[in-house]
Write a protein that holds these residues in place. Structure first.
Motif, PDB file in Angstrom:
ATOM      1  N   PHE A   1     116.009  84.983  16.527  1.00 22.33           N
ATOM      2  CA  PHE A   1     116.703  84.109  17.466  1.00 22.33           C
ATOM      3  C   PHE A   1     117.835  84.852  18.183  1.00 22.33           C
ATOM      4  O   PHE A   1     118.004  84.716  19.398  1.00 22.33           O
ATOM      5  N   LYS A   2     118.590  85.638  17.443  1.00 20.19           N
ATOM      6  CA  LYS A   2     119.692  86.398  18.057  1.00 20.19           C
ATOM      7  C   LYS A   2     119.171  87.406  19.074  1.00 20.19           C
ATOM      8  O   LYS A   2     119.733  87.543  20.159  1.00 20.19           O
ATOM      9  N   PHE A   3     118.097  88.115  18.718  1.00 22.91           N
ATOM     10  CA  PHE A   3     117.505  89.063  19.672  1.00 22.91           C
ATOM     11  C   PHE A   3     117.022  88.328  20.922  1.00 22.91           C
ATOM     12  O   PHE A   3     117.252  88.757  22.049  1.00 22.91           O
ATOM     13  N   TRP A   4     116.338  87.202  20.716  1.00 28.34           N
ATOM     14  CA  TRP A   4     115.819  86.426  21.851  1.00 28.34           C
ATOM     15  C   TRP A   4     116.961  85.917  22.723  1.00 28.34           C
ATOM     16  O   TRP A   4     116.904  86.018  23.950  1.00 28.34           O
ATOM     17  N   LEU A   5     117.988  85.357  22.090  1.00 25.02           N
ATOM     18  CA  LEU A   5     119.115  84.813  22.844  1.00 25.02           C
ATOM     19  C   LEU A   5     119.837  85.899  23.638  1.00 25.02           C
ATOM     20  O   LEU A   5     120.173  85.704  24.813  1.00 25.02           O
ATOM     21  N   ALA A   6     120.045  87.044  23.031  1.00 27.56           N
ATOM     22  CA  ALA A   6     120.687  88.162  23.738  1.00 27.56           C
ATOM     23  C   ALA A   6     119.850  88.575  24.943  1.00 27.56           C
ATOM     24  O   ALA A   6     120.385  88.806  26.032  1.00 27.56           O
ATOM     25  N   ARG A   7     118.537  88.646  24.771  1.00 27.05           N
ATOM     26  CA  ARG A   7     117.658  89.022  25.880  1.00 27.05           C
ATOM     27  C   ARG A   7     117.703  87.985  27.007  1.00 27.05           C
ATOM     28  O   ARG A   7     117.773  88.328  28.178  1.00 27.05           O
ATOM     29  N   GLU A   8     117.679  86.715  26.639  1.00 24.42           N
ATOM     30  CA  GLU A   8     117.720  85.646  27.645  1.00 24.42           C
ATOM     31  C   GLU A   8     119.047  85.629  28.403  1.00 24.42           C
ATOM     32  O   GLU A   8     119.066  85.415  29.618  1.00 24.42           O
ATOM     33  N   ILE A   9     120.129  85.884  27.703  1.00 26.37           N
ATOM     34  CA  ILE A   9     121.434  85.944  28.361  1.00 26.37           C
ATOM     35  C   ILE A   9     121.463  87.095  29.345  1.00 26.37           C
ATOM     36  O   ILE A   9     121.892  86.951  30.493  1.00 26.37           O
ATOM     37  N   ARG A  10     120.982  88.246  28.910  1.00 28.48           N
ATOM     38  CA  ARG A  10     120.961  89.406  29.799  1.00 28.48           C
ATOM     39  C   ARG A  10     120.088  89.166  31.027  1.00 28.48           C
ATOM     40  O   ARG A  10     120.452  89.543  32.139  1.00 28.48           O
ATOM     41  N   LYS A  11     118.935  88.531  30.830  1.00 32.02           N
ATOM     42  CA  LYS A  11     118.060  88.227  31.969  1.00 32.02           C
ATOM     43  C   LYS A  11     118.761  87.279  32.939  1.00 32.02           C
ATOM     44  O   LYS A  11     118.619  87.418  34.154  1.00 32.02           O
ATOM     45  N   ALA A  12     119.505  86.336  32.413  1.00 27.19           N
ATOM     46  CA  ALA A  12     120.159  85.328  33.259  1.00 27.19           C
ATOM     47  C   ALA A  12     121.307  85.922  34.082  1.00 27.19           C
ATOM     48  O   ALA A  12     121.570  85.460  35.183  1.00 27.19           O
ATOM     49  N   ILE A  13     121.951  86.948  33.557  1.00 27.50           N
ATOM     50  CA  ILE A  13     123.117  87.480  34.262  1.00 27.50           C
ATOM     51  C   ILE A  13     122.806  88.705  35.108  1.00 27.50           C
ATOM     52  O   ILE A  13     123.675  89.189  35.827  1.00 27.50           O
ATOM     53  N   LEU A  14     121.591  89.185  35.034  1.00 26.14           N
ATOM     54  CA  LEU A  14     121.248  90.359  35.854  1.00 26.14           C
ATOM     55  C   LEU A  14     120.596  89.975  37.150  1.00 26.14           C
ATOM     56  O   LEU A  14     120.083  89.013  37.423  1.00 26.14           O
TER      57      LEU A  14
ATOM     58  N   THR B   1     132.533  88.411  29.841  1.00 28.56           N
ATOM     59  CA  THR B   1     132.619  87.771  28.538  1.00 28.56           C
ATOM     60  C   THR B   1     131.229  87.411  28.016  1.00 28.56           C
ATOM     61  O   THR B   1     130.898  87.666  26.855  1.00 28.56           O
ATOM     62  N   VAL B   2     130.408  86.849  28.879  1.00 27.26           N
ATOM     63  CA  VAL B   2     129.048  86.473  28.482  1.00 27.26           C
ATOM     64  C   VAL B   2     128.238  87.719  28.124  1.00 27.26           C
ATOM     65  O   VAL B   2     127.478  87.723  27.151  1.00 27.26           O
ATOM     66  N   SER B   3     128.426  88.782  28.880  1.00 25.93           N
ATOM     67  CA  SER B   3     127.722  90.030  28.593  1.00 25.93           C
ATOM     68  C   SER B   3     128.123  90.579  27.224  1.00 25.93           C
ATOM     69  O   SER B   3     127.273  91.040  26.456  1.00 25.93           O
ATOM     70  N   ARG B   4     129.405  90.510  26.906  1.00 25.11           N
ATOM     71  CA  ARG B   4     129.861  90.980  25.589  1.00 25.11           C
ATOM     72  C   ARG B   4     129.283  90.119  24.471  1.00 25.11           C
ATOM     73  O   ARG B   4     128.938  90.619  23.401  1.00 25.11           O
ATOM     74  N   ILE B   5     129.155  88.826  24.719  1.00 23.11           N
ATOM     75  CA  ILE B   5     128.553  87.943  23.711  1.00 23.11           C
ATOM     76  C   ILE B   5     127.111  88.358  23.454  1.00 23.11           C
ATOM     77  O   ILE B   5     126.670  88.433  22.303  1.00 23.11           O
ATOM     78  N   ALA B   6     126.367  88.634  24.518  1.00 19.71           N
ATOM     79  CA  ALA B   6     124.975  89.082  24.361  1.00 19.71           C
ATOM     80  C   ALA B   6     124.924  90.388  23.581  1.00 19.71           C
ATOM     81  O   ALA B   6     124.077  90.557  22.690  1.00 19.71           O
ATOM     82  N   ASP B   7     125.815  91.315  23.892  1.00 23.28           N
ATOM     83  CA  ASP B   7     125.850  92.590  23.166  1.00 23.28           C
ATOM     84  C   ASP B   7     126.147  92.371  21.687  1.00 23.28           C
ATOM     85  O   ASP B   7     125.530  93.002  20.821  1.00 23.28           O
ATOM     86  N   GLU B   8     127.086  91.483  21.388  1.00 20.21           N
ATOM     87  CA  GLU B   8     127.438  91.209  19.993  1.00 20.21           C
ATOM     88  C   GLU B   8     126.280  90.550  19.250  1.00 20.21           C
ATOM     89  O   GLU B   8     126.024  90.870  18.081  1.00 20.21           O
TER      90      GLU B   8
END
Length: 80
Positions: free
Chosen positions: A67-80, A33-40
């Protein structure tokens, strides 16, 4: 007597293993779910940037995209 204890311990371990498997499945679902949020977030920002084409983008829109690009990148970094 020792045999009975070993059997009881093994059954307890098997129960705990099943419990951990259920917890892992729930965590994988949440991670998906979090990954899909980052993708969106990334997709929304990219679409917004593309919608302006060569036109100047208002500052607040550019900040929102950034901000959206940064947040998506940070989410992806956190879950990988």
């Amino acid at each position: 007597m020792l045999n009975e204890q070993v059997i009881a311990d093994n059954l307890a371990l098997m129960d705990r293993n099943r419990e951990l498997e259920r917890e892992l499945a729930a965590l994988k679902t949440r991670l998906g779910t979090v990954s899909r949020i980052a993708d969106e977030l990334h997709e929304d920002a990219a679409e917004l940037v593309e919608s302006y084409g060569d036109e100047p983008m208002p500052r607040n829109v550019a900040q929102a995209c950034s901000f959206k690009f940064w947040l998506a990148r940070e989410i992806r970094k956190a879950i990988l």
